[in-house]
Scaffold this motif. Sequence first.
Motif, PDB file in Angstrom:
ATOM      1  N   GLN A  59      -8.555   0.911   4.360  1.00  0.00           N
ATOM      2  CA  GLN A  59      -7.143   0.627   4.169  1.00  0.00           C
ATOM      3  C   GLN A  59      -6.282   1.752   4.747  1.00  0.00           C
ATOM      4  OE1 GLN A  59      -7.167   0.187  -0.134  1.00  0.00           O
ATOM      5  NE2 GLN A  59      -7.202  -2.062   0.004  1.00  0.00           N
ATOM      6  N   ILE A  60      -6.736   2.977   4.567  1.00  0.00           N
ATOM      7  CA  ILE A  60      -5.988   4.121   5.117  1.00  0.00           C
ATOM      8  C   ILE A  60      -5.919   4.016   6.634  1.00  0.00           C
ATOM      9  CG2 ILE A  60      -6.005   6.637   5.413  1.00  0.00           C
ATOM     10  CD1 ILE A  60      -7.261   6.812   2.602  1.00  0.00           C
ATOM     11  N   TRP A 118       0.829  -1.211   0.000  1.00  0.00           N
ATOM     12  CA  TRP A 118       0.000   0.000   0.000  1.00  0.00           C
ATOM     13  C   TRP A 118       0.863   1.262   0.000  1.00  0.00           C
ATOM     14  CZ3 TRP A 118      -3.922  -1.646   4.352  1.00  0.00           C
ATOM     15  CH2 TRP A 118      -4.771  -2.630   3.855  1.00  0.00           C
ATOM     16  N   ARG A 147       8.118   4.244   4.272  1.00  0.00           N
ATOM     17  CA  ARG A 147       7.285   5.374   3.835  1.00  0.00           C
ATOM     18  C   ARG A 147       8.130   6.627   3.641  1.00  0.00           C
ATOM     19  NH1 ARG A 147       3.661   7.895   8.208  1.00  0.00           N
ATOM     20  NH2 ARG A 147       5.769   8.430   8.813  1.00  0.00           N
ATOM     21  N   ASP A 185      -2.508   3.565   8.805  1.00  0.00           N
ATOM     22  CA  ASP A 185      -2.125   4.524   9.856  1.00  0.00           C
ATOM     23  C   ASP A 185      -1.896   3.808  11.186  1.00  0.00           C
ATOM     24  OD1 ASP A 185      -2.186   6.663   8.149  1.00  0.00           O
ATOM     25  OD2 ASP A 185      -4.237   7.267   8.649  1.00  0.00           O
ATOM     26  N   ASP A 241       0.602   3.842  -6.187  1.00  0.00           N
ATOM     27  CA  ASP A 241       0.208   5.204  -6.539  1.00  0.00           C
ATOM     28  C   ASP A 241      -1.314   5.348  -6.524  1.00  0.00           C
ATOM     29  OD1 ASP A 241       2.788   6.110  -6.885  1.00  0.00           O
ATOM     30  OD2 ASP A 241       2.845   5.602  -9.010  1.00  0.00           O
ATOM     31  N   ASP A 242      -2.024   4.225  -6.511  1.00  0.00           N
ATOM     32  CA  ASP A 242      -3.485   4.263  -6.526  1.00  0.00           C
ATOM     33  C   ASP A 242      -4.009   4.693  -5.150  1.00  0.00           C
ATOM     34  OD1 ASP A 242      -3.309   3.250  -9.078  1.00  0.00           O
ATOM     35  OD2 ASP A 242      -3.541   1.160  -8.435  1.00  0.00           O
ATOM     36  N   PRO A 243      -5.152   5.412  -5.148  1.00  0.00           N
ATOM     37  CA  PRO A 243      -5.736   5.818  -3.856  1.00  0.00           C
ATOM     38  C   PRO A 243      -6.258   4.594  -3.098  1.00  0.00           C
ATOM     39  CG  PRO A 243      -7.148   6.511  -5.689  1.00  0.00           C
ATOM     40  CD  PRO A 243      -5.909   5.929  -6.285  1.00  0.00           C
ATOM     41  N   LEU A 244      -6.168   4.652  -1.802  1.00  0.00           N
ATOM     42  CA  LEU A 244      -6.614   3.550  -0.939  1.00  0.00           C
ATOM     43  C   LEU A 244      -8.038   3.805  -0.461  1.00  0.00           C
ATOM     44  CD1 LEU A 244      -3.394   3.138   1.241  1.00  0.00           C
ATOM     45  CD2 LEU A 244      -4.050   1.785  -0.746  1.00  0.00           C
ATOM     46  N   GLU A 245      -8.681   2.731  -0.087  1.00  0.00           N
ATOM     47  CA  GLU A 245     -10.020   2.824   0.503  1.00  0.00           C
ATOM     48  C   GLU A 245      -9.881   3.393   1.917  1.00  0.00           C
ATOM     49  OE1 GLU A 245     -12.900   1.928  -1.040  1.00  0.00           O
ATOM     50  OE2 GLU A 245     -11.725   1.504  -2.854  1.00  0.00           O
ATOM     51  N   PRO A 246     -10.934   3.992   2.444  1.00  0.00           N
ATOM     52  CA  PRO A 246     -10.851   4.556   3.808  1.00  0.00           C
ATOM     53  C   PRO A 246     -10.456   3.508   4.850  1.00  0.00           C
ATOM     54  CG  PRO A 246     -12.838   5.354   2.711  1.00  0.00           C
ATOM     55  CD  PRO A 246     -12.202   4.348   1.799  1.00  0.00           C
TER      56      PRO A 246
END
Length: 184
Positions: free
Chosen positions: A20-21, A9, A38, A25, A13-18
């Motif tokens: 996954q974010i 992840w 990171r 974190d 470069d693709d946006p992550l689902e909420p």
Amino acid sequence: MKHQPFETWLLLDDPLEPEQIQALDDHLRTCQHCRQLRDAWAGAAALLHDAPAPEPAPGFTQRWQERLKKDRRKEIATRYRWQSWIILILIANVVSVLAIVLGLEFFATYDSLIEVLLFWVYRLTSLLTLVNILQDIITTLLNVLPELLPAGGWAALAGLLGGITLLWAAFIAKIAQIPRRLGT
């Protein structure tokens, strides 16, 4: 500690689902390895983004165009060579088929080898007789013609023949240049 799918992840470069974010974190708060990954990836991305686009060496476009022309000439020459071979093979095949057909027709016409030999002897003697007759005609013309034309007429005839020869040579030279023009 498990670092997958978090490492993947971080590098996407693709946006992550909420969800996954949130999971990423939570993992970054506890995992030193993934935080270092990171930060390193962010630094590398910044360097790539800020780096100037490379410039081609001077004369690159000219060298590239010359190489392209050279490659095209080689390609055309190769195509012409292959076409020539194909045409030569086709002509050889047609000549072979004609020779076989004419040979079969020829040998079907005659019953024996003696007839074939007599036929060729007759043709050869006819050819020799024709050559002898032409020789006599040319000898007679060469004996009579000088008396028919005055010297100025012969000079005009020689000039006319020379001019025709020059025109013919120029025409042949022009034809010989046509393939070179197509290749360039």
